[in-house]
Design a protein around this motif. Sequence first.
Motif, PDB file in Angstrom:
ATOM      1  N   ALA A   1       0.695  -1.152   0.105  1.00 53.46           N
ATOM      2  CA  ALA A   1      -0.036  -0.192  -0.108  1.00 53.46           C
ATOM      3  C   ALA A   1       0.778   1.249  -0.085  1.00 53.46           C
ATOM      4  O   ALA A   1       0.712   2.129  -0.743  1.00 53.46           O
ATOM      5  CB  ALA A   1      -1.146  -0.160   1.265  1.00 53.46           C
ATOM      6  N   ILE A   2       1.969   1.188   0.774  1.00 58.52           N
ATOM      7  CA  ILE A   2       2.903   2.218   0.885  1.00 58.52           C
ATOM      8  C   ILE A   2       3.717   2.696  -0.509  1.00 58.52           C
ATOM      9  O   ILE A   2       3.439   3.794  -1.234  1.00 58.52           O
ATOM     10  CB  ILE A   2       3.924   2.035   1.877  1.00 58.52           C
ATOM     11  N   VAL A   3       3.954   1.387  -1.377  1.00 60.41           N
ATOM     12  CA  VAL A   3       4.632   1.805  -2.687  1.00 60.41           C
ATOM     13  C   VAL A   3       3.603   2.447  -3.619  1.00 60.41           C
ATOM     14  O   VAL A   3       3.865   3.238  -4.182  1.00 60.41           O
ATOM     15  CB  VAL A   3       5.153   0.429  -3.054  1.00 60.41           C
ATOM     16  N   ASP A   4       2.506   1.696  -3.313  1.00 59.53           N
ATOM     17  CA  ASP A   4       1.308   2.166  -4.494  1.00 59.53           C
ATOM     18  C   ASP A   4       0.897   3.595  -3.953  1.00 59.53           C
ATOM     19  O   ASP A   4       0.896   4.537  -4.946  1.00 59.53           O
ATOM     20  CB  ASP A   4       0.085   1.296  -4.197  1.00 59.53           C
ATOM     21  N   ALA A   5       0.680   3.998  -2.712  1.00 61.42           N
ATOM     22  CA  ALA A   5       0.149   5.318  -2.554  1.00 61.42           C
ATOM     23  C   ALA A   5       1.333   6.519  -2.740  1.00 61.42           C
ATOM     24  O   ALA A   5       1.184   7.408  -3.085  1.00 61.42           O
ATOM     25  CB  ALA A   5      -0.177   5.381  -1.078  1.00 61.42           C
ATOM     26  N   VAL A   6       2.717   5.955  -2.627  1.00 64.54           N
ATOM     27  CA  VAL A   6       3.787   6.930  -2.958  1.00 64.54           C
ATOM     28  C   VAL A   6       3.595   7.197  -4.507  1.00 64.54           C
ATOM     29  O   VAL A   6       3.455   8.442  -4.989  1.00 64.54           O
ATOM     30  CB  VAL A   6       4.849   6.366  -2.516  1.00 64.54           C
ATOM     31  N   GLU A   7       3.353   6.219  -5.221  1.00 63.32           N
ATOM     32  CA  GLU A   7       3.455   6.424  -6.651  1.00 63.32           C
ATOM     33  C   GLU A   7       2.384   7.281  -7.115  1.00 63.32           C
ATOM     34  O   GLU A   7       2.494   8.279  -7.803  1.00 63.32           O
ATOM     35  CB  GLU A   7       3.363   5.008  -7.348  1.00 63.32           C
ATOM     36  N   ARG A   8       1.165   6.942  -6.655  1.00 63.80           N
ATOM     37  CA  ARG A   8      -0.121   7.818  -6.617  1.00 63.80           C
ATOM     38  C   ARG A   8      -0.034   9.316  -6.467  1.00 63.80           C
ATOM     39  O   ARG A   8      -0.528  10.120  -7.033  1.00 63.80           O
ATOM     40  CB  ARG A   8      -1.299   7.125  -6.223  1.00 63.80           C
ATOM     41  N   ASN A   9       0.687   9.585  -5.229  1.00 70.08           N
ATOM     42  CA  ASN A   9       0.772  10.903  -4.565  1.00 70.08           C
ATOM     43  C   ASN A   9       1.932  11.583  -4.990  1.00 70.08           C
ATOM     44  O   ASN A   9       2.104  12.782  -4.604  1.00 70.08           O
ATOM     45  CB  ASN A   9       0.470  10.868  -3.389  1.00 70.08           C
ATOM     46  N   ARG A  10       2.898  10.989  -5.661  1.00 68.28           N
ATOM     47  CA  ARG A  10       4.353  11.741  -5.762  1.00 68.28           C
ATOM     48  C   ARG A  10       4.136  13.155  -6.506  1.00 68.28           C
ATOM     49  O   ARG A  10       4.852  13.947  -6.223  1.00 68.28           O
ATOM     50  CB  ARG A  10       5.384  10.705  -6.659  1.00 68.28           C
ATOM     51  N   HIS A  11       3.322  13.231  -7.309  1.00 64.05           N
ATOM     52  CA  HIS A  11       3.144  14.431  -8.310  1.00 64.05           C
ATOM     53  C   HIS A  11       2.788  15.437  -7.120  1.00 64.05           C
ATOM     54  O   HIS A  11       3.182  16.733  -7.433  1.00 64.05           O
ATOM     55  CB  HIS A  11       1.972  13.979  -9.049  1.00 64.05           C
ATOM     56  N   LEU A  12       2.330  15.332  -6.142  1.00 64.87           N
ATOM     57  CA  LEU A  12       1.908  16.402  -5.114  1.00 64.87           C
ATOM     58  C   LEU A  12       3.349  17.205  -4.670  1.00 64.87           C
ATOM     59  O   LEU A  12       3.285  18.278  -4.512  1.00 64.87           O
ATOM     60  CB  LEU A  12       1.188  15.719  -3.952  1.00 64.87           C
ATOM     61  N   LEU A  13       4.224  16.546  -4.616  1.00 67.05           N
ATOM     62  CA  LEU A  13       5.424  17.013  -4.286  1.00 67.05           C
ATOM     63  C   LEU A  13       6.305  17.438  -5.277  1.00 67.05           C
ATOM     64  O   LEU A  13       7.470  18.147  -5.096  1.00 67.05           O
ATOM     65  CB  LEU A  13       6.393  15.839  -3.497  1.00 67.05           C
ATOM     66  N   SER A  14       6.248  17.291  -6.767  1.00 66.00           N
ATOM     67  CA  SER A  14       7.140  17.536  -7.704  1.00 66.00           C
ATOM     68  C   SER A  14       6.466  19.117  -8.700  1.00 66.00           C
ATOM     69  O   SER A  14       7.019  19.040  -9.605  1.00 66.00           O
ATOM     70  CB  SER A  14       7.160  16.573  -8.534  1.00 66.00           C
ATOM     71  N   GLU A  15       5.388  19.390  -7.981  1.00 70.04           N
ATOM     72  CA  GLU A  15       4.845  20.645  -8.609  1.00 70.04           C
ATOM     73  C   GLU A  15       5.833  21.901  -9.327  1.00 70.04           C
ATOM     74  O   GLU A  15       5.879  22.118 -10.381  1.00 70.04           O
ATOM     75  CB  GLU A  15       3.562  21.163  -7.876  1.00 70.04           C
ATOM     76  N   ASP A  16       6.554  22.013  -8.175  1.00 66.06           N
ATOM     77  CA  ASP A  16       7.659  23.227  -8.349  1.00 66.06           C
ATOM     78  C   ASP A  16       8.524  22.724  -9.253  1.00 66.06           C
ATOM     79  O   ASP A  16       9.315  23.404 -10.187  1.00 66.06           O
ATOM     80  CB  ASP A  16       8.017  23.788  -7.036  1.00 66.06           C
ATOM     81  N   VAL A  17       8.943  21.218  -9.269  1.00 66.48           N
ATOM     82  CA  VAL A  17      10.123  20.917 -10.204  1.00 66.48           C
ATOM     83  C   VAL A  17       9.482  21.041 -11.745  1.00 66.48           C
ATOM     84  O   VAL A  17       9.956  21.328 -12.526  1.00 66.48           O
ATOM     85  CB  VAL A  17      10.374  19.457  -9.774  1.00 66.48           C
ATOM     86  N   ASP A  18       8.286  20.679 -11.839  1.00 64.58           N
ATOM     87  CA  ASP A  18       7.497  20.583 -13.116  1.00 64.58           C
ATOM     88  C   ASP A  18       7.351  22.018 -13.527  1.00 64.58           C
ATOM     89  O   ASP A  18       7.816  22.243 -14.764  1.00 64.58           O
ATOM     90  CB  ASP A  18       5.988  20.102 -12.963  1.00 64.58           C
ATOM     91  N   LYS A  19       7.212  23.043 -12.804  1.00 69.57           N
ATOM     92  CA  LYS A  19       7.153  24.394 -12.984  1.00 69.57           C
ATOM     93  C   LYS A  19       8.588  24.841 -13.802  1.00 69.57           C
ATOM     94  O   LYS A  19       8.779  25.388 -14.698  1.00 69.57           O
ATOM     95  CB  LYS A  19       6.860  25.332 -11.802  1.00 69.57           C
ATOM     96  N   LYS A  20       9.675  24.255 -12.855  1.00 71.64           N
ATOM     97  CA  LYS A  20      11.037  24.777 -13.597  1.00 71.64           C
ATOM     98  C   LYS A  20      11.324  24.015 -14.702  1.00 71.64           C
ATOM     99  O   LYS A  20      11.943  24.866 -15.640  1.00 71.64           O
ATOM    100  CB  LYS A  20      11.902  24.294 -12.494  1.00 71.64           C
ATOM    101  N   ALA A  21      10.859  22.749 -14.769  1.00 67.74           N
ATOM    102  CA  ALA A  21      10.931  22.102 -16.369  1.00 67.74           C
ATOM    103  C   ALA A  21      10.578  22.845 -17.278  1.00 67.74           C
ATOM    104  O   ALA A  21      10.988  23.159 -18.339  1.00 67.74           O
ATOM    105  CB  ALA A  21      10.761  20.807 -16.222  1.00 67.74           C
ATOM    106  N   LEU A  22       9.135  23.401 -16.867  1.00 68.99           N
ATOM    107  CA  LEU A  22       8.287  23.835 -18.040  1.00 68.99           C
ATOM    108  C   LEU A  22       9.164  25.498 -18.493  1.00 68.99           C
ATOM    109  O   LEU A  22       9.187  25.839 -19.537  1.00 68.99           O
ATOM    110  CB  LEU A  22       6.936  24.292 -17.650  1.00 68.99           C
ATOM    111  N   ALA A  23       9.520  26.240 -17.375  1.00 62.63           N
ATOM    112  CA  ALA A  23      10.075  27.262 -17.604  1.00 62.63           C
ATOM    113  C   ALA A  23      11.397  27.329 -18.131  1.00 62.63           C
ATOM    114  O   ALA A  23      11.771  27.974 -19.050  1.00 62.63           O
ATOM    115  CB  ALA A  23      10.592  28.141 -16.113  1.00 62.63           C
ATOM    116  N   THR A  24      12.170  26.197 -17.937  1.00 58.96           N
ATOM    117  CA  THR A  24      13.265  25.855 -18.737  1.00 58.96           C
ATOM    118  C   THR A  24      13.030  25.620 -20.262  1.00 58.96           C
ATOM    119  O   THR A  24      13.789  26.044 -21.260  1.00 58.96           O
ATOM    120  CB  THR A  24      14.015  24.717 -18.211  1.00 58.96           C
ATOM    121  N   GLU A  25      12.000  24.665 -20.832  1.00 61.18           N
ATOM    122  CA  GLU A  25      11.672  24.613 -22.015  1.00 61.18           C
ATOM    123  C   GLU A  25      11.378  25.645 -22.923  1.00 61.18           C
ATOM    124  O   GLU A  25      11.832  25.935 -23.930  1.00 61.18           O
ATOM    125  CB  GLU A  25      10.219  23.728 -21.893  1.00 61.18           C
TER     126      GLU A  25
END
Lengths: 180, 180
Positions: B155-179
């Motif tokens: 359940a932990i492995v699964d839940a981490v995968e399903r919710n990881r996106h919550l923590l990488s929003e700013d990373v995604d923003k950075k990636a987008l900005a770089t693009e």
Amino acid sequence: MDVKTLCLGVLIRGEASGYEIKKQLEEGPLAQFCRAGFGSIYPALGQLKAKGLVTWSEHSQEGRPDKKIYRITDQGIAAFRKALRKEPSDDRVHSESLFMIFFQGFLDSGRAAEIVDAYRETYRQIATRMRVADLTEAPAGHRFVHAIGQSIYEAIVDAVERNRHLLSEDVDKKALATEK
Amino acid sequence: MDVKTLCLGVLIRGEASGYEIKKQLEEGPLAQFCRAGFGSIYPALGQLKAKGLVTWSEHSQEGRPDKKIYRITDQGIAAFRKALRKEPSDDRVHSESLFMIFFQGFLDSGRAAEIVDAYRETYRQIATRMRVADLTEAPAGHRFVHAIGQSIYEAIVDAVERNRHLLSEDVDKKALATEK
DNA sequence: GCGTCCATGTAAATGGTTACATGATTAT
DNA sequence: ATAATCATGTAACCATTTACATGGACGC
């Protein structure tokens, strides 16, 4: 995490008295991984004061001891950030219920089933409470941890239901014997 | 569970030295809820000896200290059964990783993602190991606890995968900005 | 009357971790 | 060479729990 860091963690979210810190650790979103009694909180607060990581103001009250409201300082915030930079230690789970069920063969007859039912009920309640929590305003970290916690508790309830039969075999045998 | 009871729990399944008790607590089926260092096991064994709950025999070895094999006594078994008759205390989970992620906003950028990836990997490995374990010979209690544990870790492995996106929003923003 | 909430704190006891001390063997 | 495995144990240190001490307000 020692109690000092726990206190800083509560205070970084807003000022509070020792009493309120304990309540937040019991009822707040951190409740699942933290626990601290007055006997550790008050001395911890004393040490934080001594190090200048928190300040406090006294609010006199009638018929009660003065309430001391603690507030984290810039140094306190820095210390908290530093504590967060360590490598996290491995998770530790202490479950006396599961320990006891592991040794089911040494338990009085029917006791394992009792423990397991109470166990399931405890987590069913926690899972229900978590399901109705409103986190729309909460930061990402809170929502992530909440989601992981909820998944774990639901998995426990589910797994207990799916595996309970393992522990009731002798009960079933008795029931069958009685029927005959 | 104090270390004395832990030792009795290991010894009730078969005789062992202090060193072997520690290994079993680390690698055996109890590993998930127990931990104990030599600094607590040896004194615990000493106390158990003094109370007559275990006996021991010394086996001399070359180039090493004598090995002391401990065996539980009838009194020890009775004491263990008695310990199992208590009400189990509430589960306690200590997770520094989740505590840190909870305070994601105070973590260095990208650190939450690092912690979370390591966290997922740890549980993925444990879950994998548990999946291949052979429990056909194991008693019901062992199988039950194993099943609950495995469900939690999956359940932990699964839940981490399903919710990881919550923590990488700013990373995604950075990636987008770089693009751009 | 009894329990719970509010509110702080201390002191003793418990229990555990960490570091030290010792030292041969085997695998990388 | 260096680390890990085997093997026991002690001592200092640290942290937490539990019990105590105090006491008014409020609901049942």
